[in-house]
Design a protein around this motif. Sequence first.
Motif, PDB file in Angstrom:
ATOM      1  N   ASP A  54       0.860  -1.180   0.000  1.00  0.00           N
ATOM      2  CA  ASP A  54       0.000   0.000   0.000  1.00  0.00           C
ATOM      3  C   ASP A  54       0.903   1.238   0.000  1.00  0.00           C
ATOM      4  O   ASP A  54       1.717   1.414   0.908  1.00  0.00           O
ATOM      5  CB  ASP A  54      -0.907  -0.001   1.232  1.00  0.00           C
ATOM      6  CG  ASP A  54      -1.760   1.241   1.310  1.00  0.00           C
ATOM      7  OD1 ASP A  54      -2.639   1.406   0.445  1.00  0.00           O
ATOM      8  OD2 ASP A  54      -1.512   2.063   2.217  1.00  0.00           O
ATOM      9  N   LEU A  55       0.773   2.071  -1.026  1.00  0.00           N
ATOM     10  CA  LEU A  55       1.671   3.222  -1.180  1.00  0.00           C
ATOM     11  C   LEU A  55       1.652   4.151   0.022  1.00  0.00           C
ATOM     12  O   LEU A  55       2.704   4.565   0.510  1.00  0.00           O
ATOM     13  CB  LEU A  55       1.317   4.014  -2.441  1.00  0.00           C
ATOM     14  CG  LEU A  55       1.523   3.306  -3.774  1.00  0.00           C
ATOM     15  CD1 LEU A  55       1.077   4.213  -4.911  1.00  0.00           C
ATOM     16  CD2 LEU A  55       2.950   2.887  -3.949  1.00  0.00           C
ATOM     17  N   LEU A  62       8.352   4.286   5.953  1.00  0.00           N
ATOM     18  CA  LEU A  62       9.729   4.552   5.519  1.00  0.00           C
ATOM     19  C   LEU A  62      10.072   6.047   5.543  1.00  0.00           C
ATOM     20  O   LEU A  62      11.240   6.408   5.410  1.00  0.00           O
ATOM     21  CB  LEU A  62       9.966   4.013   4.106  1.00  0.00           C
ATOM     22  CG  LEU A  62       9.985   2.499   3.979  1.00  0.00           C
ATOM     23  CD1 LEU A  62      10.109   2.096   2.518  1.00  0.00           C
ATOM     24  CD2 LEU A  62      11.104   1.895   4.802  1.00  0.00           C
ATOM     25  N   ARG A  63       9.037   6.885   5.671  1.00  0.00           N
ATOM     26  CA  ARG A  63       9.226   8.342   5.656  1.00  0.00           C
ATOM     27  C   ARG A  63       9.908   8.810   4.366  1.00  0.00           C
ATOM     28  O   ARG A  63      10.817   9.637   4.382  1.00  0.00           O
ATOM     29  CB  ARG A  63      10.025   8.804   6.876  1.00  0.00           C
ATOM     30  CG  ARG A  63       9.321   8.528   8.170  1.00  0.00           C
ATOM     31  CD  ARG A  63      10.099   9.071   9.334  1.00  0.00           C
ATOM     32  NE  ARG A  63       9.554   8.496  10.554  1.00  0.00           N
ATOM     33  CZ  ARG A  63      10.288   7.954  11.502  1.00  0.00           C
ATOM     34  NH1 ARG A  63      11.597   7.934  11.398  1.00  0.00           N
ATOM     35  NH2 ARG A  63       9.728   7.443  12.560  1.00  0.00           N
ATOM     36  N   ARG A  64       9.462   8.210   3.258  1.00  0.00           N
ATOM     37  CA  ARG A  64       9.978   8.570   1.929  1.00  0.00           C
ATOM     38  C   ARG A  64       8.797   8.711   0.983  1.00  0.00           C
ATOM     39  O   ARG A  64       8.007   7.785   0.833  1.00  0.00           O
ATOM     40  CB  ARG A  64      10.913   7.476   1.394  1.00  0.00           C
ATOM     41  CG  ARG A  64      12.222   7.425   2.069  1.00  0.00           C
ATOM     42  CD  ARG A  64      13.236   6.503   1.393  1.00  0.00           C
ATOM     43  NE  ARG A  64      12.737   5.779   0.248  1.00  0.00           N
ATOM     44  CZ  ARG A  64      13.017   4.512  -0.010  1.00  0.00           C
ATOM     45  NH1 ARG A  64      13.757   3.808   0.818  1.00  0.00           N
ATOM     46  NH2 ARG A  64      12.545   3.921  -1.090  1.00  0.00           N
ATOM     47  N   ASN A  65       8.693   9.847   0.331  1.00  0.00           N
ATOM     48  CA  ASN A  65       7.566  10.096  -0.571  1.00  0.00           C
ATOM     49  C   ASN A  65       7.587   9.222  -1.817  1.00  0.00           C
ATOM     50  O   ASN A  65       6.561   9.024  -2.443  1.00  0.00           O
ATOM     51  CB  ASN A  65       7.524  11.566  -0.984  1.00  0.00           C
ATOM     52  CG  ASN A  65       7.121  12.463   0.164  1.00  0.00           C
ATOM     53  OD1 ASN A  65       6.459  12.018   1.096  1.00  0.00           O
ATOM     54  ND2 ASN A  65       7.520  13.711   0.111  1.00  0.00           N
ATOM     55  N   ALA A  66       8.737   8.689  -2.185  1.00  0.00           N
ATOM     56  CA  ALA A  66       8.846   7.892  -3.400  1.00  0.00           C
ATOM     57  C   ALA A  66       8.725   6.389  -3.137  1.00  0.00           C
ATOM     58  O   ALA A  66       8.824   5.596  -4.063  1.00  0.00           O
ATOM     59  CB  ALA A  66      10.176   8.179  -4.092  1.00  0.00           C
ATOM     60  N   HIS A  77      20.073 -12.270  14.311  1.00  0.00           N
ATOM     61  CA  HIS A  77      21.176 -12.255  15.267  1.00  0.00           C
ATOM     62  C   HIS A  77      20.882 -11.341  16.455  1.00  0.00           C
ATOM     63  O   HIS A  77      21.167 -11.684  17.591  1.00  0.00           O
ATOM     64  CB  HIS A  77      22.484 -11.825  14.593  1.00  0.00           C
ATOM     65  CG  HIS A  77      22.955 -12.802  13.558  1.00  0.00           C
ATOM     66  ND1 HIS A  77      23.396 -14.063  13.868  1.00  0.00           N
ATOM     67  CD2 HIS A  77      23.033 -12.706  12.218  1.00  0.00           C
ATOM     68  CE1 HIS A  77      23.733 -14.708  12.769  1.00  0.00           C
ATOM     69  NE2 HIS A  77      23.512 -13.896  11.749  1.00  0.00           N
ATOM     70  N   THR A  78      20.308 -10.175  16.173  1.00  0.00           N
ATOM     71  CA  THR A  78      20.057  -9.205  17.244  1.00  0.00           C
ATOM     72  C   THR A  78      18.622  -9.220  17.744  1.00  0.00           C
ATOM     73  O   THR A  78      18.347  -8.708  18.825  1.00  0.00           O
ATOM     74  CB  THR A  78      20.392  -7.776  16.766  1.00  0.00           C
ATOM     75  OG1 THR A  78      19.509  -7.430  15.696  1.00  0.00           O
ATOM     76  CG2 THR A  78      21.836  -7.665  16.325  1.00  0.00           C
ATOM     77  N   GLY A  79      17.708  -9.757  16.941  1.00  0.00           N
ATOM     78  CA  GLY A  79      16.305  -9.787  17.333  1.00  0.00           C
ATOM     79  C   GLY A  79      15.574  -8.473  17.117  1.00  0.00           C
ATOM     80  O   GLY A  79      14.434  -8.321  17.527  1.00  0.00           O
ATOM     81  N   THR A  80      16.213  -7.512  16.450  1.00  0.00           N
ATOM     82  CA  THR A  80      15.576  -6.219  16.205  1.00  0.00           C
ATOM     83  C   THR A  80      14.797  -6.244  14.898  1.00  0.00           C
ATOM     84  O   THR A  80      15.185  -6.910  13.946  1.00  0.00           O
ATOM     85  CB  THR A  80      16.627  -5.091  16.156  1.00  0.00           C
ATOM     86  OG1 THR A  80      17.570  -5.385  15.131  1.00  0.00           O
ATOM     87  CG2 THR A  80      17.341  -4.953  17.482  1.00  0.00           C
ATOM     88  N   SER A  81      13.708  -5.502  14.878  1.00  0.00           N
ATOM     89  CA  SER A  81      12.887  -5.388  13.673  1.00  0.00           C
ATOM     90  C   SER A  81      12.984  -3.980  13.121  1.00  0.00           C
ATOM     91  O   SER A  81      13.137  -3.015  13.873  1.00  0.00           O
ATOM     92  CB  SER A  81      11.426  -5.700  13.994  1.00  0.00           C
ATOM     93  OG  SER A  81      11.277  -7.034  14.375  1.00  0.00           O
ATOM     94  N   ARG A  82      12.885  -3.880  11.805  1.00  0.00           N
ATOM     95  CA  ARG A  82      12.878  -2.572  11.148  1.00  0.00           C
ATOM     96  C   ARG A  82      12.269  -2.722   9.763  1.00  0.00           C
ATOM     97  O   ARG A  82      12.189  -3.821   9.216  1.00  0.00           O
ATOM     98  CB  ARG A  82      14.274  -1.982  11.047  1.00  0.00           C
ATOM     99  CG  ARG A  82      15.200  -2.710  10.098  1.00  0.00           C
ATOM    100  CD  ARG A  82      16.581  -2.046  10.052  1.00  0.00           C
ATOM    101  NE  ARG A  82      17.424  -2.655   9.056  1.00  0.00           N
ATOM    102  CZ  ARG A  82      17.503  -2.272   7.783  1.00  0.00           C
ATOM    103  NH1 ARG A  82      16.787  -1.255   7.366  1.00  0.00           N
ATOM    104  NH2 ARG A  82      18.295  -2.888   6.940  1.00  0.00           N
ATOM    105  N   TYR A  83      11.859  -1.590   9.196  1.00  0.00           N
ATOM    106  CA  TYR A  83      11.343  -1.554   7.835  1.00  0.00           C
ATOM    107  C   TYR A  83      12.472  -1.218   6.886  1.00  0.00           C
ATOM    108  O   TYR A  83      13.363  -0.442   7.209  1.00  0.00           O
ATOM    109  CB  TYR A  83      10.244  -0.493   7.689  1.00  0.00           C
ATOM    110  CG  TYR A  83       8.950  -0.888   8.329  1.00  0.00           C
ATOM    111  CD1 TYR A  83       8.060  -1.727   7.664  1.00  0.00           C
ATOM    112  CD2 TYR A  83       8.606  -0.434   9.591  1.00  0.00           C
ATOM    113  CE1 TYR A  83       6.860  -2.092   8.247  1.00  0.00           C
ATOM    114  CE2 TYR A  83       7.412  -0.798  10.180  1.00  0.00           C
ATOM    115  CZ  TYR A  83       6.543  -1.625   9.501  1.00  0.00           C
ATOM    116  OH  TYR A  83       5.364  -1.985  10.085  1.00  0.00           O
ATOM    117  N   THR A  84      12.420  -1.805   5.701  1.00  0.00           N
ATOM    118  CA  THR A  84      13.390  -1.487   4.661  1.00  0.00           C
ATOM    119  C   THR A  84      12.659  -1.304   3.337  1.00  0.00           C
ATOM    120  O   THR A  84      11.612  -1.912   3.113  1.00  0.00           O
ATOM    121  CB  THR A  84      14.479  -2.577   4.532  1.00  0.00           C
ATOM    122  OG1 THR A  84      15.421  -2.170   3.522  1.00  0.00           O
ATOM    123  CG2 THR A  84      13.902  -3.926   4.151  1.00  0.00           C
ATOM    124  N   GLY A  85      13.230  -0.487   2.499  1.00  0.00           N
ATOM    125  CA  GLY A  85      12.712  -0.294   1.149  1.00  0.00           C
ATOM    126  C   GLY A  85      13.738  -0.727   0.131  1.00  0.00           C
ATOM    127  O   GLY A  85      13.628  -0.412  -1.049  1.00  0.00           O
TER     128      GLY A  85
END
Length: 100
Positions: A54-55, A62-66, A77-85
């Motif tokens: 969903d755009l 991601l805080r990116r307009n594009a 390994h670290t158990g951390t979650s994050r979003y990637t584009g």
Amino acid sequence: MPRIAQAPPITSPATTQADEALRRVTAGQIGPRTPGVVYYDGGRLVEVKAVITDLTEARRVLRRNAARFAVLIEDLHTGTSRYTGAVWTGSDRVLKAVQV
């Protein structure tokens, strides 16, 4: 003060073809990443938790307009979650695939 009229939206076969072409490009950039897939991206071993196409939501997280998509990953390994584009590249390797 004169008002500026907006042109009506163009609804033609060319628009539909362009939308489909953009959808295919986006799918190629996401690659085989679906929830549950574990892959190595060169520096990390990660598991895909969610794929957002969903755009509006992808651009928000991601805080990116594009942004066209966002992938929620968990570093195993670290158990951390994050979003990637980040787009799927030839150096990314699927280690555990899941059947949909």
